[in-house]
Design a protein around this motif. Structure first.
Motif, mmCIF file in Angstrom:
data_model
loop_
_atom_site.group_PDB
_atom_site.id
_atom_site.type_symbol
_atom_site.label_atom_id
_atom_site.label_comp_id
_atom_site.label_asym_id
_atom_site.label_seq_id
_atom_site.Cartn_x
_atom_site.Cartn_y
_atom_site.Cartn_z
ATOM 1 N N TYR A 1 0.832 -1.205 0.000
ATOM 2 C CA TYR A 1 0.000 0.000 0.000
ATOM 3 C C TYR A 1 0.870 1.261 0.000
ATOM 4 O O TYR A 1 0.615 2.200 -0.761
ATOM 5 N N LEU A 2 1.904 1.277 0.825
ATOM 6 C CA LEU A 2 2.806 2.431 0.863
ATOM 7 C C LEU A 2 3.506 2.630 -0.477
ATOM 8 O O LEU A 2 3.672 3.768 -0.934
ATOM 9 N N CYS A 3 3.908 1.537 -1.099
ATOM 10 C CA CYS A 3 4.551 1.633 -2.418
ATOM 11 C C CYS A 3 3.570 2.245 -3.419
ATOM 12 O O CYS A 3 3.929 3.149 -4.181
ATOM 13 N N GLU A 4 2.344 1.760 -3.402
ATOM 14 C CA GLU A 4 1.343 2.276 -4.344
ATOM 15 C C GLU A 4 1.006 3.736 -4.056
ATOM 16 O O GLU A 4 0.840 4.524 -4.981
ATOM 17 N N LEU A 5 0.903 4.102 -2.781
ATOM 18 C CA LEU A 5 0.644 5.502 -2.425
ATOM 19 C C LEU A 5 1.746 6.428 -2.946
ATOM 20 O O LEU A 5 1.506 7.594 -3.228
ATOM 21 N N ASN A 6 2.950 5.875 -3.077
ATOM 22 C CA ASN A 6 4.091 6.673 -3.513
ATOM 23 C C ASN A 6 4.480 6.396 -4.967
ATOM 24 O O ASN A 6 5.625 6.620 -5.375
ATOM 25 N N GLY A 7 3.517 5.917 -5.740
ATOM 26 C CA GLY A 7 3.716 5.793 -7.174
ATOM 27 C C GLY A 7 4.496 4.594 -7.652
ATOM 28 O O GLY A 7 4.942 4.564 -8.801
ATOM 29 N N ALA A 8 4.693 3.599 -6.806
ATOM 30 C CA ALA A 8 5.435 2.399 -7.197
ATOM 31 C C ALA A 8 4.528 1.181 -7.019
ATOM 32 O O ALA A 8 4.584 0.499 -5.995
ATOM 33 N N ALA A 9 3.700 0.929 -8.010
ATOM 34 C CA ALA A 9 2.774 -0.206 -7.923
ATOM 35 C C ALA A 9 3.525 -1.527 -7.932
ATOM 36 O O ALA A 9 4.525 -1.668 -8.640
ATOM 37 N N VAL A 10 3.047 -2.484 -7.180
ATOM 38 C CA VAL A 10 3.711 -3.783 -7.067
ATOM 39 C C VAL A 10 3.529 -4.601 -8.349
ATOM 40 O O VAL A 10 4.477 -5.209 -8.836
ATOM 41 N N GLN B 1 14.757 -5.081 5.751
ATOM 42 C CA GLN B 1 15.214 -4.352 4.563
ATOM 43 C C GLN B 1 14.106 -3.461 4.007
ATOM 44 O O GLN B 1 14.358 -2.324 3.594
ATOM 45 N N MET B 2 12.890 -3.966 4.032
ATOM 46 C CA MET B 2 11.770 -3.189 3.521
ATOM 47 C C MET B 2 11.532 -1.951 4.385
ATOM 48 O O MET B 2 11.266 -0.868 3.869
ATOM 49 N N ALA B 3 11.629 -2.097 5.686
ATOM 50 C CA ALA B 3 11.455 -0.956 6.580
ATOM 51 C C ALA B 3 12.493 0.120 6.277
ATOM 52 O O ALA B 3 12.174 1.313 6.242
ATOM 53 N N ALA B 4 13.726 -0.295 6.048
ATOM 54 C CA ALA B 4 14.790 0.676 5.739
ATOM 55 C C ALA B 4 14.524 1.346 4.393
ATOM 56 O O ALA B 4 14.684 2.570 4.259
ATOM 57 N N LEU B 5 14.123 0.557 3.396
ATOM 58 C CA LEU B 5 13.861 1.129 2.069
ATOM 59 C C LEU B 5 12.706 2.138 2.105
ATOM 60 O O LEU B 5 12.766 3.181 1.456
ATOM 61 N N ASP C 1 11.044 3.582 5.104
ATOM 62 C CA ASP C 1 11.059 4.630 6.128
ATOM 63 C C ASP C 1 12.328 5.472 6.140
ATOM 64 O O ASP C 1 12.296 6.628 6.532
ATOM 65 N N VAL C 2 13.458 4.906 5.732
ATOM 66 C CA VAL C 2 14.730 5.642 5.782
ATOM 67 C C VAL C 2 15.100 6.197 4.402
ATOM 68 O O VAL C 2 15.315 7.389 4.241
ATOM 69 N N ASP C 3 15.153 5.295 3.419
ATOM 70 C CA ASP C 3 15.600 5.690 2.078
ATOM 71 C C ASP C 3 14.498 6.275 1.210
ATOM 72 O O ASP C 3 14.788 6.922 0.203
ATOM 73 N N HIS C 4 13.236 6.005 1.576
ATOM 74 C CA HIS C 4 12.085 6.423 0.743
ATOM 75 C C HIS C 4 12.259 5.945 -0.693
ATOM 76 O O HIS C 4 11.880 6.625 -1.634
ATOM 77 N N ASN C 5 12.822 4.759 -0.840
ATOM 78 C CA ASN C 5 13.068 4.159 -2.155
ATOM 79 C C ASN C 5 11.959 3.123 -2.423
ATOM 80 O O ASN C 5 12.150 1.922 -2.217
ATOM 81 N N PHE C 6 10.827 3.616 -2.847
ATOM 82 C CA PHE C 6 9.657 2.761 -3.014
ATOM 83 C C PHE C 6 9.815 1.817 -4.206
ATOM 84 O O PHE C 6 9.269 0.712 -4.184
ATOM 85 N N ALA C 7 10.552 2.231 -5.229
ATOM 86 C CA ALA C 7 10.785 1.347 -6.369
ATOM 87 C C ALA C 7 11.569 0.106 -5.918
ATOM 88 O O ALA C 7 11.247 -1.013 -6.324
ATOM 89 N N ALA C 8 12.570 0.279 -5.083
ATOM 90 C CA ALA C 8 13.325 -0.860 -4.569
ATOM 91 C C ALA C 8 12.487 -1.673 -3.584
ATOM 92 O O ALA C 8 12.593 -2.902 -3.528
ATOM 93 N N ALA C 9 11.633 -1.002 -2.830
ATOM 94 C CA ALA C 9 10.770 -1.701 -1.866
ATOM 95 C C ALA C 9 9.801 -2.640 -2.573
ATOM 96 O O ALA C 9 9.434 -3.681 -2.024
#
Length: 178
Positions: free
Chosen positions: A74-83, A139-143, A145-153
């Motif tokens: 859901y967070l990925c999708e909210l930030n433009g990175a659909a699964v 790793q997902m939490a870091a991607l 919450d820290v890196d805001h790298n939703f594409a990698a998440a």
């Protein structure tokens, strides 16, 4: 508040992967009390129907937020990175190799005839899968919450989808031994 508000807005939470589960549960109970259709029984069918829509929306959001995999997707999708897991199955070679090894280990476990030995082997495999799941969640939490790298998440979400499904298969085999 609108029915179209994000799950995080609905629950008054920051849109982060890490969240306080106890706070989420308390907020869910509070929202459900406020929106319960019985509270609107004297206000007519329309008010009850709206209360029912809110109740359904609150439960939908709660179920998504309490599940780490659903929350991450859901967070990925909210930030433009659909699964897009159904259209994108590419995974790193190392992860694919891990999947094959786990599948072979599960097949080996299924072939064991002595129940106690089979249970021991399945529990060992499940421990390994659980450890991998914990690593991916970290790793997902870091991607997120820290890196805001939703594409990698998104890649971690897809990996976790497989791990969750495989974990359920191993657990099913364990349950069958009981």
């Amino acid at each position: 508040m609108s029915l179209q508000a994000s799950d995080f807005e609905l629950f008054g939470l920051q849109p982060t992967f890490a969240l306080d589960r106890a706070q989420l549960d308390l907020q869910w109970k509070s929202l459900q009390r406020e929106a319960h259709p019985d509270r609107f029984a004297s206000e007519g069918a329309s008010a009850q129907r709206i209360a029912m829509q809110w109740s359904v929306r609150i439960n939908e959001a709660y179920n998504r937020l309490k599940d780490p995999l659903k929350r991450a997707a859901y967070l990925c999708e909210l930030n433009g990175a659909a699964v897009n897991a159904e259209n994108n199955t590419s995974m790193p070679p190392a992860f694919l190799m891990q999947q094959m090894e786990w599948r072979e280990a599960l097949d080996d476990c299924k072939a064991i005839k002595v129940v106690d030995s089979k249970i021991e082997a399945l529990e060992k495999l499940l421990d390994e899968v659980d450890a991998s799941q914990a690593q991916v969640l970290k790793q997902m939490a870091a991607l997120i919450d820290v890196d805001h790298n939703f594409a990698a998440a998104v890649g971690q979400v897809r990996a976790l989808m497989f791990i969750d499904k495989f974990s359920q298969e191993v657990q099913h085999q364990l349950d069958a031994c009981s």
